[in-house]
Write a protein that holds these residues in place. Structure first.
Motif, PDB file in Angstrom:
ATOM      1  N   CYS A 148      15.398 -14.583  28.854  1.00 28.64           N
ATOM      2  CA  CYS A 148      15.001 -14.604  27.446  1.00 28.64           C
ATOM      3  C   CYS A 148      15.579 -15.844  26.770  1.00 28.64           C
ATOM      4  CB  CYS A 148      15.439 -13.345  26.711  1.00 28.64           C
ATOM      5  SG  CYS A 148      17.203 -13.154  26.435  1.00 28.64           S
ATOM      6  N   ASP A 149      14.964 -16.179  25.644  1.00 28.85           N
ATOM      7  CA  ASP A 149      15.522 -17.201  24.768  1.00 28.85           C
ATOM      8  C   ASP A 149      16.069 -16.469  23.542  1.00 28.85           C
ATOM      9  OD1 ASP A 149      13.220 -16.577  23.283  1.00 28.85           O
ATOM     10  OD2 ASP A 149      12.275 -18.518  23.595  1.00 28.85           O
ATOM     11  N   CYS A 150      16.481 -17.210  22.527  1.00 32.20           N
ATOM     12  CA  CYS A 150      17.114 -16.555  21.373  1.00 32.20           C
ATOM     13  C   CYS A 150      16.150 -15.628  20.645  1.00 32.20           C
ATOM     14  CB  CYS A 150      17.739 -17.584  20.433  1.00 32.20           C
ATOM     15  SG  CYS A 150      16.569 -18.660  19.585  1.00 32.20           S
ATOM     16  N   LEU A 151      14.901 -16.046  20.479  1.00 36.45           N
ATOM     17  CA  LEU A 151      13.915 -15.181  19.847  1.00 36.45           C
ATOM     18  C   LEU A 151      13.617 -13.992  20.751  1.00 36.45           C
ATOM     19  CD1 LEU A 151      11.944 -14.495  17.612  1.00 36.45           C
ATOM     20  CD2 LEU A 151      10.294 -16.048  18.675  1.00 36.45           C
ATOM     21  N   GLY A 152      13.563 -14.222  22.042  1.00 34.71           N
ATOM     22  CA  GLY A 152      13.322 -13.138  22.985  1.00 34.71           C
ATOM     23  C   GLY A 152      14.416 -12.090  22.961  1.00 34.71           C
ATOM     24  N   LEU A 153      15.657 -12.507  22.743  1.00 34.01           N
ATOM     25  CA  LEU A 153      16.757 -11.552  22.595  1.00 34.01           C
ATOM     26  C   LEU A 153      16.480 -10.624  21.417  1.00 34.01           C
ATOM     27  CD1 LEU A 153      19.660 -10.435  23.038  1.00 34.01           C
ATOM     28  CD2 LEU A 153      20.456 -12.336  21.609  1.00 34.01           C
ATOM     29  N   VAL A 154      16.116 -11.199  20.291  1.00 35.68           N
ATOM     30  CA  VAL A 154      15.841 -10.402  19.094  1.00 35.68           C
ATOM     31  C   VAL A 154      14.619  -9.518  19.323  1.00 35.68           C
ATOM     32  CG1 VAL A 154      15.280 -10.498  16.625  1.00 35.68           C
ATOM     33  CG2 VAL A 154      16.923 -12.126  17.610  1.00 35.68           C
ATOM     34  N   ARG A 155      13.583 -10.061  19.935  1.00 36.91           N
ATOM     35  CA  ARG A 155      12.377  -9.276  20.220  1.00 36.91           C
ATOM     36  C   ARG A 155      12.690  -8.115  21.154  1.00 36.91           C
ATOM     37  NH1 ARG A 155       8.762 -13.014  23.056  1.00 36.91           N
ATOM     38  NH2 ARG A 155       7.353 -11.238  23.115  1.00 36.91           N
ATOM     39  N   GLY A 156      13.496  -8.370  22.176  1.00 38.06           N
ATOM     40  CA  GLY A 156      13.848  -7.316  23.113  1.00 38.06           C
ATOM     41  C   GLY A 156      14.670  -6.221  22.471  1.00 38.06           C
ATOM     42  N   VAL A 157      15.621  -6.604  21.644  1.00 40.18           N
ATOM     43  CA  VAL A 157      16.432  -5.607  20.932  1.00 40.18           C
ATOM     44  C   VAL A 157      15.521  -4.797  20.011  1.00 40.18           C
ATOM     45  CG1 VAL A 157      18.249  -5.300  19.196  1.00 40.18           C
ATOM     46  CG2 VAL A 157      18.619  -6.838  21.145  1.00 40.18           C
ATOM     47  N   GLY A 216      10.922 -15.985  27.100  1.00 38.06           N
ATOM     48  CA  GLY A 216      11.172 -14.704  27.753  1.00 38.06           C
ATOM     49  C   GLY A 216      11.802 -13.716  26.786  1.00 38.06           C
ATOM     50  N   SER A 217      11.696 -12.422  27.117  1.00 42.50           N
ATOM     51  CA  SER A 217      12.304 -11.397  26.259  1.00 42.50           C
ATOM     52  C   SER A 217      12.691 -10.146  27.052  1.00 42.50           C
ATOM     53  CB  SER A 217      11.360 -11.017  25.115  1.00 42.50           C
ATOM     54  OG  SER A 217      10.183 -10.395  25.605  1.00 42.50           O
ATOM     55  N   ALA A 218      13.075 -10.316  28.324  1.00 38.26           N
ATOM     56  CA  ALA A 218      13.408  -9.177  29.167  1.00 38.26           C
ATOM     57  C   ALA A 218      14.864  -9.224  29.617  1.00 38.26           C
ATOM     58  CB  ALA A 218      12.489  -9.146  30.385  1.00 38.26           C
ATOM     59  N   ALA A 219      15.599  -8.167  29.335  1.00 39.72           N
ATOM     60  CA  ALA A 219      17.003  -8.080  29.744  1.00 39.72           C
ATOM     61  C   ALA A 219      17.106  -8.170  31.261  1.00 39.72           C
ATOM     62  CB  ALA A 219      17.608  -6.769  29.257  1.00 39.72           C
ATOM     63  N   ALA A 265      24.635  -2.173  20.975  1.00 36.69           N
ATOM     64  CA  ALA A 265      24.475  -1.561  22.296  1.00 36.69           C
ATOM     65  C   ALA A 265      23.290  -2.185  23.028  1.00 36.69           C
ATOM     66  CB  ALA A 265      24.302  -0.054  22.166  1.00 36.69           C
ATOM     67  N   ALA A 266      22.186  -2.365  22.323  1.00 35.64           N
ATOM     68  CA  ALA A 266      21.004  -2.968  22.939  1.00 35.64           C
ATOM     69  C   ALA A 266      21.256  -4.436  23.290  1.00 35.64           C
ATOM     70  CB  ALA A 266      19.802  -2.839  22.006  1.00 35.64           C
ATOM     71  N   ALA A 267      21.844  -5.185  22.366  1.00 36.68           N
ATOM     72  CA  ALA A 267      22.106  -6.612  22.607  1.00 36.68           C
ATOM     73  C   ALA A 267      23.084  -6.804  23.763  1.00 36.68           C
ATOM     74  CB  ALA A 267      22.636  -7.272  21.340  1.00 36.68           C
ATOM     75  N   GLY A 268      24.057  -5.913  23.884  1.00 38.33           N
ATOM     76  CA  GLY A 268      25.022  -6.017  24.972  1.00 38.33           C
ATOM     77  C   GLY A 268      24.376  -5.944  26.334  1.00 38.33           C
ATOM     78  N   CYS A 269      23.256  -5.256  26.445  1.00 36.47           N
ATOM     79  CA  CYS A 269      22.527  -5.160  27.722  1.00 36.47           C
ATOM     80  C   CYS A 269      21.913  -6.500  28.136  1.00 36.47           C
ATOM     81  CB  CYS A 269      21.438  -4.096  27.632  1.00 36.47           C
ATOM     82  SG  CYS A 269      22.087  -2.426  27.439  1.00 36.47           S
ATOM     83  N   TYR A 270      21.788  -7.418  27.193  1.00 32.83           N
ATOM     84  CA  TYR A 270      21.201  -8.729  27.479  1.00 32.83           C
ATOM     85  C   TYR A 270      22.243  -9.763  27.900  1.00 32.83           C
ATOM     86  CZ  TYR A 270      16.643  -7.322  25.769  1.00 32.83           C
ATOM     87  OH  TYR A 270      15.435  -6.699  25.627  1.00 32.83           O
ATOM     88  N   VAL A 271      23.524  -9.503  27.658  1.00 37.08           N
ATOM     89  CA  VAL A 271      24.561 -10.469  28.019  1.00 37.08           C
ATOM     90  C   VAL A 271      24.487 -10.738  29.520  1.00 37.08           C
ATOM     91  CG1 VAL A 271      27.049 -10.899  28.133  1.00 37.08           C
ATOM     92  CG2 VAL A 271      26.051  -9.879  26.073  1.00 37.08           C
ATOM     93  N   GLY A 272      24.442 -12.019  29.866  1.00 39.64           N
ATOM     94  CA  GLY A 272      24.306 -12.435  31.257  1.00 39.64           C
ATOM     95  C   GLY A 272      22.871 -12.694  31.677  1.00 39.64           C
ATOM     96  N   THR A 273      21.899 -12.305  30.850  1.00 35.36           N
ATOM     97  CA  THR A 273      20.489 -12.566  31.156  1.00 35.36           C
ATOM     98  C   THR A 273      20.250 -14.066  31.144  1.00 35.36           C
ATOM     99  OG1 THR A 273      19.752 -10.459  30.221  1.00 35.36           O
ATOM    100  CG2 THR A 273      18.111 -12.235  30.327  1.00 35.36           C
ATOM    101  N   PRO A 274      19.619 -14.623  32.186  1.00 34.16           N
ATOM    102  CA  PRO A 274      19.366 -16.071  32.218  1.00 34.16           C
ATOM    103  C   PRO A 274      18.487 -16.528  31.052  1.00 34.16           C
ATOM    104  CG  PRO A 274      18.856 -15.056  34.341  1.00 34.16           C
ATOM    105  CD  PRO A 274      19.105 -13.944  33.375  1.00 34.16           C
ATOM    106  N   TYR A 275      18.705 -17.760  30.635  1.00 39.90           N
ATOM    107  CA  TYR A 275      17.879 -18.342  29.576  1.00 39.90           C
ATOM    108  C   TYR A 275      16.504 -18.661  30.158  1.00 39.90           C
ATOM    109  CZ  TYR A 275      16.237 -21.214  25.768  1.00 39.90           C
ATOM    110  OH  TYR A 275      15.500 -21.706  24.718  1.00 39.90           O
ATOM    111  N   ARG A 276      15.467 -18.164  29.506  1.00 43.80           N
ATOM    112  CA  ARG A 276      14.084 -18.478  29.862  1.00 43.80           C
ATOM    113  C   ARG A 276      13.306 -18.650  28.582  1.00 43.80           C
ATOM    114  NH1 ARG A 276      16.238 -19.096  33.965  1.00 43.80           N
ATOM    115  NH2 ARG A 276      15.934 -18.033  35.946  1.00 43.80           N
ATOM    116  N   HIS A 277      12.775 -19.852  28.376  1.00 36.63           N
ATOM    117  CA  HIS A 277      11.967 -20.141  27.196  1.00 36.63           C
ATOM    118  C   HIS A 277      10.839 -19.116  27.091  1.00 36.63           C
ATOM    119  CE1 HIS A 277       9.993 -22.398  24.077  1.00 36.63           C
ATOM    120  NE2 HIS A 277       8.897 -22.466  24.801  1.00 36.63           N
TER     121      HIS A 277
END
Length: 145
Positions: free
Chosen positions: A31-40, A24-27, A10-22
């Protein structure tokens, strides 16, 4: 699927469509791949378990250390193999055998995962054989107490 897996997805789904930013970690912002995990992680637990120092895009090639896998082992529960992974589990990828693992995503089904795709956005991708053979580790988010 585990209860924590449901919450992770549910949390990760909120990030789908978020632009790639080295780094970054904000839905919705970047965000980048690590930022996705950090944000979740923040969405689930409130605070990150450790601070992440600044890192260059080629950090894994230069460092020679398994920083991503080591951090995952410190904060997540190990899953013995991809065959035992469940939706919501963290996947860590190694692109080349001689380099450290440097990409992460979240399993969203038996053959799909969510990850931040460089030069694009957070997307759902098919977990095709080319991705499967690059899996260097599988981890489960800890239960929420």
């Amino acid at each position: 699927m585990t209860a924590i897996g449901t919450r992770v997805l549910a949390a990760a789904g909120c990030y789908v469509g978020t632009p790639y930013r080295h780094q970054g970690s904000a839905a919705g912002i970047g965000c980048d791949c690590l930022g996705l995990v950090r944000g979740v992680w923040r969405d689930l637990y409130g605070q990150e378990p450790e601070s992440v120092p600044a890192y260059a895009p080629d950090w894994a090639e230069r460092a020679g250390e398994e920083r991503l896998l080591d951090a995952a082992a410190r904060h997540f529960l190990p899953v013995p193999s991809l065959a035992e992974a469940e939706p919501g589990d963290l996947l860590v990828f190694r692109f080349r055998p001689q380099f450290a693992a440097k990409h992460a995503g979240i399993l969203s089904g038996p053959n799909h995962f969510i990850h931040a795709y460089e030069q694009a956005a957070v997307i759902r991708s098919a977990l095709v054989p080319a991705w499967k053979r690059r899996v260097a580790g599988v981890f489960r988010f800890p239960d929420i107490l």
